[in-house]
Design an enzyme around this catalytic site. Structure first.
Site, PDB file in Angstrom:
ATOM      1  N   LYS A  44       0.808  -1.203   0.000  1.00 11.75           N
ATOM      2  CA  LYS A  44       0.000   0.000   0.000  1.00 11.75           C
ATOM      3  C   LYS A  44       0.851   1.268   0.000  1.00 11.75           C
ATOM      4  O   LYS A  44       0.407   2.343  -0.373  1.00 11.75           O
ATOM      5  CB  LYS A  44      -0.889   0.014   1.265  1.00 11.75           C
ATOM      6  CG  LYS A  44      -1.784  -1.180   1.436  1.00 11.75           C
ATOM      7  CD  LYS A  44      -2.505  -1.077   2.801  1.00 11.75           C
ATOM      8  CE  LYS A  44      -3.155  -2.385   3.140  1.00 11.75           C
ATOM      9  NZ  LYS A  44      -3.678  -2.338   4.531  1.00 11.75           N
ATOM     10  N   GLY A  45       2.071   1.111   0.501  1.00 12.39           N
ATOM     11  CA  GLY A  45       2.884   2.276   0.864  1.00 12.39           C
ATOM     12  C   GLY A  45       3.133   3.280  -0.239  1.00 12.39           C
ATOM     13  O   GLY A  45       3.235   4.480   0.022  1.00 12.39           O
ATOM     14  N   GLU A 101       8.081   2.386  -5.437  1.00  9.87           N
ATOM     15  CA  GLU A 101       8.069   2.021  -4.023  1.00  9.87           C
ATOM     16  C   GLU A 101       8.173   3.274  -3.157  1.00  9.87           C
ATOM     17  O   GLU A 101       8.688   4.298  -3.603  1.00  9.87           O
ATOM     18  CB  GLU A 101       9.265   1.115  -3.694  1.00  9.87           C
ATOM     19  CG  GLU A 101       8.940  -0.365  -3.709  1.00  9.87           C
ATOM     20  CD  GLU A 101       8.059  -0.809  -2.548  1.00  9.87           C
ATOM     21  OE1 GLU A 101       7.334   0.016  -1.958  1.00  9.87           O
ATOM     22  OE2 GLU A 101       8.105  -2.001  -2.227  1.00  9.87           O
ATOM     23  N   ASP A 102       7.695   3.152  -1.927  1.00 10.30           N
ATOM     24  CA  ASP A 102       7.862   4.272  -0.995  1.00 10.30           C
ATOM     25  C   ASP A 102       9.235   4.228  -0.326  1.00 10.30           C
ATOM     26  O   ASP A 102       9.850   5.265  -0.106  1.00 10.30           O
ATOM     27  CB  ASP A 102       6.746   4.299   0.057  1.00 10.30           C
ATOM     28  CG  ASP A 102       6.565   2.954   0.758  1.00 10.30           C
ATOM     29  OD1 ASP A 102       7.098   1.932   0.257  1.00 10.30           O
ATOM     30  OD2 ASP A 102       5.903   2.919   1.803  1.00 10.30           O
ATOM     31  N   ASP A 105      14.395  -0.842   2.278  1.00 10.13           N
ATOM     32  CA  ASP A 105      14.970  -1.058   3.606  1.00 10.13           C
ATOM     33  C   ASP A 105      16.020  -2.182   3.487  1.00 10.13           C
ATOM     34  O   ASP A 105      17.166  -1.934   3.112  1.00 10.13           O
ATOM     35  CB  ASP A 105      13.810  -1.438   4.539  1.00 10.13           C
ATOM     36  CG  ASP A 105      14.164  -1.408   6.002  1.00 10.13           C
ATOM     37  OD1 ASP A 105      15.279  -1.829   6.337  1.00 10.13           O
ATOM     38  OD2 ASP A 105      13.347  -0.977   6.820  1.00 10.13           O
ATOM     39  N   VAL A 155      10.230   6.118  10.116  1.00 14.69           N
ATOM     40  CA  VAL A 155       9.496   7.173   9.408  1.00 14.69           C
ATOM     41  C   VAL A 155       8.080   6.720   9.033  1.00 14.69           C
ATOM     42  O   VAL A 155       7.846   5.558   8.720  1.00 14.69           O
ATOM     43  CB  VAL A 155      10.241   7.648   8.139  1.00 14.69           C
ATOM     44  CG1 VAL A 155      11.418   8.525   8.508  1.00 14.69           C
ATOM     45  CG2 VAL A 155      10.687   6.485   7.270  1.00 14.69           C
ATOM     46  N   ASP A 161       3.474   3.696   6.893  1.00 14.52           N
ATOM     47  CA  ASP A 161       2.631   3.488   8.068  1.00 14.52           C
ATOM     48  C   ASP A 161       3.411   2.995   9.279  1.00 14.52           C
ATOM     49  O   ASP A 161       4.533   2.498   9.161  1.00 14.52           O
ATOM     50  CB  ASP A 161       1.559   2.429   7.754  1.00 14.52           C
ATOM     51  CG  ASP A 161       2.140   1.010   7.707  1.00 14.52           C
ATOM     52  OD1 ASP A 161       3.130   0.796   6.978  1.00 14.52           O
ATOM     53  OD2 ASP A 161       1.621   0.136   8.420  1.00 14.52           O
ATOM     54  N   ARG A 167      -0.456   6.923   7.336  1.00 12.46           N
ATOM     55  CA  ARG A 167      -0.176   6.987   5.893  1.00 12.46           C
ATOM     56  C   ARG A 167      -0.659   8.297   5.287  1.00 12.46           C
ATOM     57  O   ARG A 167      -0.131   8.755   4.280  1.00 12.46           O
ATOM     58  CB  ARG A 167      -0.877   5.832   5.160  1.00 12.46           C
ATOM     59  CG  ARG A 167      -0.351   4.440   5.473  1.00 12.46           C
ATOM     60  CD  ARG A 167      -0.930   3.446   4.470  1.00 12.46           C
ATOM     61  NE  ARG A 167      -0.881   2.070   4.919  1.00 12.46           N
ATOM     62  CZ  ARG A 167       0.149   1.238   4.714  1.00 12.46           C
ATOM     63  NH1 ARG A 167       1.221   1.646   4.105  1.00 12.46           N
ATOM     64  NH2 ARG A 167       0.085  -0.014   5.144  1.00 12.46           N
TER      65      ARG A 167
HETATM   66  C1  PRP Z   1       7.394  -1.807   2.941  1.00 15.75           C
HETATM   67  C2  PRP Z   1       7.750  -0.950   1.749  1.00 15.75           C
HETATM   68  C3  PRP Z   1       8.438  -1.915   0.834  1.00 15.75           C
HETATM   69  C4  PRP Z   1       9.150  -2.837   1.806  1.00 15.75           C
HETATM   70  C5  PRP Z   1      10.586  -2.417   1.924  1.00 15.75           C
HETATM   71  O1  PRP Z   1       6.192  -2.471   2.674  1.00 15.75           O
HETATM   72  O2  PRP Z   1       6.606  -0.393   1.142  1.00 15.75           O
HETATM   73  O3  PRP Z   1       7.529  -2.659   0.051  1.00 15.75           O
HETATM   74  O4  PRP Z   1       8.487  -2.723   3.065  1.00 15.75           O
HETATM   75  O5  PRP Z   1      11.268  -3.257   2.797  1.00 15.75           O
HETATM   76  P1  PRP Z   1      12.476  -4.199   2.349  1.00 15.75           P
HETATM   77  O6  PRP Z   1      13.437  -3.381   1.522  1.00 15.75           O
HETATM   78  O7  PRP Z   1      13.059  -4.621   3.682  1.00 15.75           O
HETATM   79  O8  PRP Z   1      11.924  -5.356   1.590  1.00 15.75           O
HETATM   80  P2  PRP Z   1       5.311  -3.185   3.774  1.00 15.75           P
HETATM   81  O9  PRP Z   1       5.589  -4.651   3.733  1.00 15.75           O
HETATM   82  O10 PRP Z   1       5.492  -2.499   5.088  1.00 15.75           O
HETATM   83  O11 PRP Z   1       3.831  -2.986   3.226  1.00 15.75           O
HETATM   84  P3  PRP Z   1       2.972  -1.649   2.973  1.00 15.75           P
HETATM   85  O12 PRP Z   1       3.568  -0.980   1.748  1.00 15.75           O
HETATM   86  O13 PRP Z   1       1.593  -2.156   2.710  1.00 15.75           O
HETATM   87  O14 PRP Z   1       3.070  -0.768   4.196  1.00 15.75           O
END
Ligand code: PRP
Length: 181
Positions: A44-45, A101-102, A105, A155, A161, A167
Site C-alpha cells: 500500500k505504501g 516504491e515508498d 529497507d 518514518v 505506516d 499513511r
Molecule cells: C514496505 C515498503 C516496501 C518494503 C521495503 O512495505 O513499502 O515494500 O516494506 O522493505 P524491504 O526493503 O526490507 O523489503 P510493507 O511490507 O510495510 O507494506 P505496505 O507498503 O503495505 O506498508
C-alpha cells in the site's frame, strides 16, 4: 496524529521538489522508448507517492498495481516473495516496467520483485523509490531512481505506516519512539 510525531523529515515542499526531479530523470530516460511503459504501484505504501509522481510524468503510460511481501532471512521461505495481488498483465516482453516504491529497507522486496518480473521476460524492469535506507541493506540492491537517502529512523507519512496508521500525513515524519516501543 501530530502528538505522535517527533519531527518532520521531508516536508511537502521538499517532496514536491523531489518528485519533480525524479520525473525529469524518468522522462529523459523513457522519452525515446519503443515499448509502452507500465508503472507498477506497490501497495500500500507507494500509493500516495506514485499518484503524485505520475502526474508529473509527461509520458504515455499505463498503471498497474501489485501487493507483495518478502520473507525475511532465516525462514524456510528465504529468497522468496509472496504475491498478494499480482500484475494483471501477460506478454510482458512487450512492455517496459517501472516499479514504484515508498521505501527500500533490507532490499529484499525490490530485489526479488525485480528478478520475478525479469523472469517473466519484461522488456525492461526499473525501480523508483521515494526513500532509501542504505544502512539497512541485507541484500545488494540499488534503485534506478531514488528521491532521498535517509538514516535509519522510524518514518511514517506520505504512504508510510506504523500499524497501518499515519499513511495520510502529507509529509514524511519521524515517529516518537514511545509510540512504537
Ligand atoms: C514496505 C515498503 C516496501 C518494503 C521495503 O512495505 O513499502 O515494500 O516494506 O522493505 P524491504 O526493503 O526490507 O523489503 P510493507 O511490507 O510495510 O507494506 P505496505 O507498503 O503495505 O506498508
Amino acid at each position: 496524529m501530530l502528538k505522535d510525531i517527533e519531527r518532520v523529515l521531508v516536508d511537502e515542499k521538499q517532496i514536491d521538489k523531489i518528485n519533480g526531479e525524479l520525473a525529469q530523470k524518468i522522462m529523459k530516460d523513457y522519452q525515446n522508448s519503443t515499448k509502452p511503459l507500465i508503472v507498477i504501484v506497490i501497495l500500500k505504501g507507494s500509493m500516495i507517492f506514485a499518484s503524485d509522481l505520475i502526474k508529473k510524468l509527461d509520458l504515455p503510460l499505463e498503471i498497474e498495481f501489485m501487493k507483495v511481501s518478502s520473507y525475511g532471512a532465516g525462514t524456510k521461505n528465504s529468497g522468496e516473495i509472496k504475491i498478494h495481488l499480482d500484475l494483471a498483465r501477460e506478454n510482458l516482453e512487450q512492455y517496459d516496467l517501472l516499479i514504484i516504491e515508498d521505501i527500500v529497507d533490507s532490499g529484499r522486496t525490490l530485489s526479488r520483485l525485480t528478478q520475478l518480473l525479469k523472469n517473466r521476460n519484461a522488456n525492461s524492469v526499473k525501480t523508483c523509490t521515494l526513500l532509501d535506507k542504505p544502512s539497512r541493506r541485507e541484500v545488494p540492491f540499488t534503485p534506478d531512481y531514488c528521491g532521498a537517502e535517509i538514516e535509519d529512523e522510524f518514518v511514517v507519512g506520505y504512504g508510510l505506516d506504523y500499524d497501518e496508521k499515519y499513511r495520510n500525513l502529507p509529509y514524511v515524519a519521524i515517529l516518537k519512539r514511545e509510540v512504537y516501543s
